[in-house]
Design an enzyme around this catalytic site. Structure first.
Site, PDB file in Angstrom:
ATOM      1  N   CYS A   5      12.103 -22.944 -20.331  1.00  0.00           N
ATOM      2  CA  CYS A   5      13.089 -22.713 -21.393  1.00  0.00           C
ATOM      3  C   CYS A   5      13.791 -21.366 -21.187  1.00  0.00           C
ATOM      4  O   CYS A   5      14.536 -21.215 -20.235  1.00  0.00           O
ATOM      5  CB  CYS A   5      12.397 -22.821 -22.748  1.00  0.00           C
ATOM      6  SG  CYS A   5      13.558 -23.119 -24.073  1.00  0.00           S
ATOM      7  N   TYR A   6      13.536 -20.346 -21.993  1.00  0.00           N
ATOM      8  CA  TYR A   6      14.187 -19.050 -21.770  1.00  0.00           C
ATOM      9  C   TYR A   6      13.883 -18.545 -20.360  1.00  0.00           C
ATOM     10  O   TYR A   6      14.746 -17.976 -19.686  1.00  0.00           O
ATOM     11  CB  TYR A   6      13.703 -18.031 -22.810  1.00  0.00           C
ATOM     12  CG  TYR A   6      14.372 -16.677 -22.693  1.00  0.00           C
ATOM     13  CD1 TYR A   6      15.651 -16.468 -23.193  1.00  0.00           C
ATOM     14  CD2 TYR A   6      13.717 -15.605 -22.064  1.00  0.00           C
ATOM     15  CE1 TYR A   6      16.273 -15.233 -23.076  1.00  0.00           C
ATOM     16  CE2 TYR A   6      14.334 -14.363 -21.940  1.00  0.00           C
ATOM     17  CZ  TYR A   6      15.608 -14.187 -22.450  1.00  0.00           C
ATOM     18  OH  TYR A   6      16.220 -12.961 -22.331  1.00  0.00           O
TER      19      TYR A   6
ATOM     20  N   ASP B  66     -18.955 -16.920 -31.488  1.00  0.00           N
ATOM     21  CA  ASP B  66     -18.647 -15.831 -30.556  1.00  0.00           C
ATOM     22  C   ASP B  66     -19.861 -14.917 -30.343  1.00  0.00           C
ATOM     23  O   ASP B  66     -20.262 -14.650 -29.209  1.00  0.00           O
ATOM     24  CB  ASP B  66     -17.465 -14.986 -31.054  1.00  0.00           C
ATOM     25  CG  ASP B  66     -16.227 -15.825 -31.300  1.00  0.00           C
ATOM     26  OD1 ASP B  66     -16.189 -16.955 -30.790  1.00  0.00           O
ATOM     27  OD2 ASP B  66     -15.315 -15.359 -31.996  1.00  0.00           O
TER      28      ASP B  66
ATOM     29  N   HIS C 271       9.129 -28.022 -22.817  1.00  0.00           N
ATOM     30  CA  HIS C 271       7.861 -27.278 -22.904  1.00  0.00           C
ATOM     31  C   HIS C 271       6.685 -28.111 -22.383  1.00  0.00           C
ATOM     32  O   HIS C 271       6.194 -28.984 -23.102  1.00  0.00           O
ATOM     33  CB  HIS C 271       7.609 -26.844 -24.352  1.00  0.00           C
ATOM     34  CG  HIS C 271       8.558 -25.779 -24.779  1.00  0.00           C
ATOM     35  ND1 HIS C 271       8.306 -24.435 -24.609  1.00  0.00           N
ATOM     36  CD2 HIS C 271       9.792 -25.867 -25.326  1.00  0.00           C
ATOM     37  CE1 HIS C 271       9.335 -23.734 -25.042  1.00  0.00           C
ATOM     38  NE2 HIS C 271      10.249 -24.579 -25.489  1.00  0.00           N
TER      39      HIS C 271
ATOM     40  N   LYS D  65     -10.918 -19.171 -27.426  1.00  0.00           N
ATOM     41  CA  LYS D  65     -11.989 -19.747 -28.251  1.00  0.00           C
ATOM     42  C   LYS D  65     -12.569 -21.037 -27.641  1.00  0.00           C
ATOM     43  O   LYS D  65     -13.786 -21.221 -27.623  1.00  0.00           O
ATOM     44  CB  LYS D  65     -11.422 -20.059 -29.640  1.00  0.00           C
ATOM     45  CG  LYS D  65     -12.456 -20.444 -30.655  1.00  0.00           C
ATOM     46  CD  LYS D  65     -12.963 -19.212 -31.345  1.00  0.00           C
ATOM     47  CE  LYS D  65     -13.955 -19.519 -32.424  1.00  0.00           C
ATOM     48  NZ  LYS D  65     -14.441 -18.259 -33.025  1.00  0.00           N
TER      49      LYS D  65
ATOM     50  N   GLU E   3       3.728 -27.105 -22.022  1.00  0.00           N
ATOM     51  CA  GLU E   3       2.454 -26.631 -22.576  1.00  0.00           C
ATOM     52  C   GLU E   3       2.065 -27.305 -23.882  1.00  0.00           C
ATOM     53  O   GLU E   3       0.916 -27.215 -24.298  1.00  0.00           O
ATOM     54  CB  GLU E   3       2.501 -25.099 -22.760  1.00  0.00           C
ATOM     55  CG  GLU E   3       3.456 -24.593 -23.833  1.00  0.00           C
ATOM     56  CD  GLU E   3       4.899 -24.420 -23.364  1.00  0.00           C
ATOM     57  OE1 GLU E   3       5.296 -25.076 -22.375  1.00  0.00           O
ATOM     58  OE2 GLU E   3       5.652 -23.656 -24.001  1.00  0.00           O
TER      59      GLU E   3
ATOM     60  N   GLY F  73      11.349 -18.152 -25.163  1.00  0.00           N
ATOM     61  CA  GLY F  73      11.540 -17.012 -26.061  1.00  0.00           C
ATOM     62  C   GLY F  73      12.766 -17.258 -26.922  1.00  0.00           C
ATOM     63  O   GLY F  73      13.592 -18.119 -26.606  1.00  0.00           O
TER      64      GLY F  73
END
Ligand code: XMP
Length: 575
Positions: A83-84, A253, A195, A431, A197, A56
């Site tokens: 991180c944060y 979708d 990070h 998605k 991710e 963040g």
């Protein structure tokens, strides 16, 4: 659905959704909640197995900075701060966080100080230039001391940890961060300054898997097949004997919703395709054709072009266009639902109509003269709402609860007095998961990998007033663009590609004549999530071919430009 769950708490990181997606890619179910979501929501399910605290933009020592909810540590469950999130853990447990002298942003290398730690199990580390699998090293009964093992990672932080909380140990360091990773393995608590991710941390997926599966002990059972089975059972329980109307746009979708519902409730489903006249060249016929070839559900196709164009007359403001289109959609839906229900109540059988025409046409499966089904009414409207829409509209946060969904990302909102109840079977999916479910349901690649197309269609790509001649001009240019893109084999390599008709004219020269005609802009982007995007580096030769063809083949266009704006600061659409 009671899957073992990892809760990701969002402290404002642009990557928060990505963390949940990455955990799910490891087949562990994960939910994203705002950091101040109530404890009851975060712990609603007994199946919560651990927490991940996102990064963040704040500093933990700033007044008003997001705080660590008490239930995270009180639960005794494993926790991973990123991180944060890591700084919050340190700050709350008596460590010291301070601004770093050098803000670290970009690629970095970390040296593992405890390569045997379970968090690194499964990582391929670099040891003196060789890639080694930590898992095999970690399984040694008497692990031998290793030479320094390193991992390439992605850093993005200003603050850093300068003193560990009591009982914690440094697990990795980088040039700028003495504690690039830290842990208190006995309580299953970890922190990463980098990070895991993002794709720039190549071993990030292995780290998240080690945390979710090995440390939290979560079952890796989040698979398309399990989702389909559970979602089908949930739909059956929800709708009972009622009938469901599913709006079909031809996009992935709504097609996946239709296929899933058809598998779950068979002929209790009717699909409705509304041609608003704002579709691409040949698209209405193509959607109907593809549907008939691949799905067995009854389809009602309506051509409501006149009504939509009448609503758009004289309108140039993009948000007004969206609202008018959205309102008309709902009205057409309600009218058609009433008409379908009235038809069911009629004593005469339905007559199948082979093609789309003005007014309602029923493409049913009933043979003329076949006995009528029992009288039915439509109780539910199915929508292809996805998880990012759910997170955005109400993640449970008090702050976000007040935010409304951008009119932008749906077709104008649903009226309060709507007579249907909503059914949203994809509301837990990202998605890429929708695509995986579509494939598992046997939908063809032309549906599963179709680029997204906005609900308001070409109305937001004909800039300024939308008229039929301008729509036709755009359709021709757009068709050339897509034809050449397919011919070059670049459709799958791009995420969204389209033409835009600008509201300005430019001077040109064709033959011996001066022209003063329309300008078409080409937009081609690559993106993972459509929240950020980059412009696609289409080959110059391809762009030259497209430009040449458009100027030669589309009457009234004398100039073609290519949009090279990323998002942000641009958006993908021009309106
Ligand atoms: P932007 O332009 O915001 O678009 O970068 C992000 C994605 O959303 C699509 N989009 C829409 N989809 N109704 C929709 O159903 C809309 O009003 C709308 N506006 C943008 C856009 O095509 C892209 O995929």
């Amino acid at each position: 659905m009671t899957h073992d769950t990892i809760i990701v708490l969002d402290f404002g990181s642009q990557y928060a959704q990505l963390i949940a997606r990455r955990v799910r890619e490891q087949r562990v179910y994960s939910e994203l909640l705002h950091w101040d979501a109530p404890a009851e929501q975060a712990l609603a399910s007994k199946s919560v197995k651990g927490f991940i605290l996102s990064g963040g933009p704040a500093s933990v020592y700033e007044p008003g900075a997001p705080t660590l909810p008490a239930y995270v540590l009180e639960s005794g469950l494993p926790v991973l701060g990123i991180c944060y999130g890591m700084q919050l853990l340190a700050h709350n447990l008596g460590g010291r966080v301070a601004p770093s002298q050098a803000r670290e942003y970009g690629p970095a290398e970390i040296e593992l100080l405890d390569a045997h730690n379970p968090l690194f199990a499964g990582c391929s580390v670099q040891v003196a230039g060789d890639a080694l699998q930590v898992a095999s090293l970690a399984s040694d009964l008497q692990p031998a001391p290793l030479p320094p093992a390193t991992l390439p990672v992605w850093m993005s932080h200003g603050d850093r940890i300068e003193r560990l909380p009591a009982g914690w140990q440094a697990l990795a360091r980088s040039t700028n961060s003495p504690y690039a990773a830290m842990g208190d393995p006995a309580r299953g608590a970890y922190g990463l300054q980098f990070h895991p991710e993002v794709t720039h941390t190549p071993q990030g997926a292995a780290l998240l898997r080690a945390f979710a599966v090995d440390i939290c002990g979560a079952a890796a059972d989040w698979t398309p097949a399990n989702f389909i089975a559970e979602a089908s059972a949930a739909v059956q329980a929800q709708v009972g004997q009622a009938h469901v109307l599913c709006g079909l746009s031809g996009g992935v979708d709504s097609s996946v919703v239709a296929a899933l519902l058809h598998q779950a409730i068979g002929d209790q489903l009717t699909c409705l395709f509304v041609d608003h006249g704002l579709l691409r060249q040949g698209e209405a016929e193509q959607v109907i054709d593809t549907f008939q070839r691949h799905m067995q559900a009854p389809l009602v196709a309506v051509n409501a072009t006149e009504a939509f164009l009448a609503d758009l007359e004289g309108v140039t403001d993009p948000e007004s266009k969206r609202k008018r289109i959205g309102n008309r959609f709902i009205r057409v839906f309600e009218e058609e639902a009433a008409r379908i229900a009235a038809q069911w109540a009629l004593p005469a059988p339905r007559s199948p109509t082979p093609a789309l025409r003005a007014g309602a046409s029923v493409l049913g499966t009933d043979e003329p003269g076949s006995p009528l089904p029992a009288p039915r009414t439509i109780g539910y409207l199915a929508q292809g709402t996805l998880y990012p829409d759910v997170i955005e509209s109400a993640s449970g946060s008090r702050e976000q609860a007040a935010r409304t969904i951008k009119t932008h990302h749906n077709v104008g909102g649903l009226p309060e007095d709507m007579t249907f109840r909503l059914i949203e079977p994809l509301r837990l999916l990202f998605k890429d998961e929708v695509r995986a479910v579509g494939e598992a349901l046997g939908l063809p690649a032309e549906i599963v990998w179709r680029h997204p197309f906005p609900g308001p269609g070409l109305a937001i790509r004909v800039l300024g007033e939308v008229t039929w001649p301008r729509l036709e001009t755009l359709r021709q240019a757009d068709a050339i663009l897509l034809e050449e893109l397919h011919a070059a084999g670049l459709y799958r390599a791009t995420s969204q590609v389209f033409a835009v008709l600008l509201p300005v004219k430019s001077v040109g020269v064709m033959g011996d004549n001066r022209t003063y005609a329309d300008v078409v802009a080409l937009r081609a982007v690559t993106t993972d999530d459509f929240m950020t995007a980059d412009w696609a580096r289409l080959p110059y030769d391809l762009l030259a071919r497209i430009s040449n063809r458009i100027v030669n083949e589309v009457a009234g266009v004398n100039r073609v430009v290519y949009d090279i704006t990323p998002k942000p600061p641009g958006t993908i659409e021009w309106e």
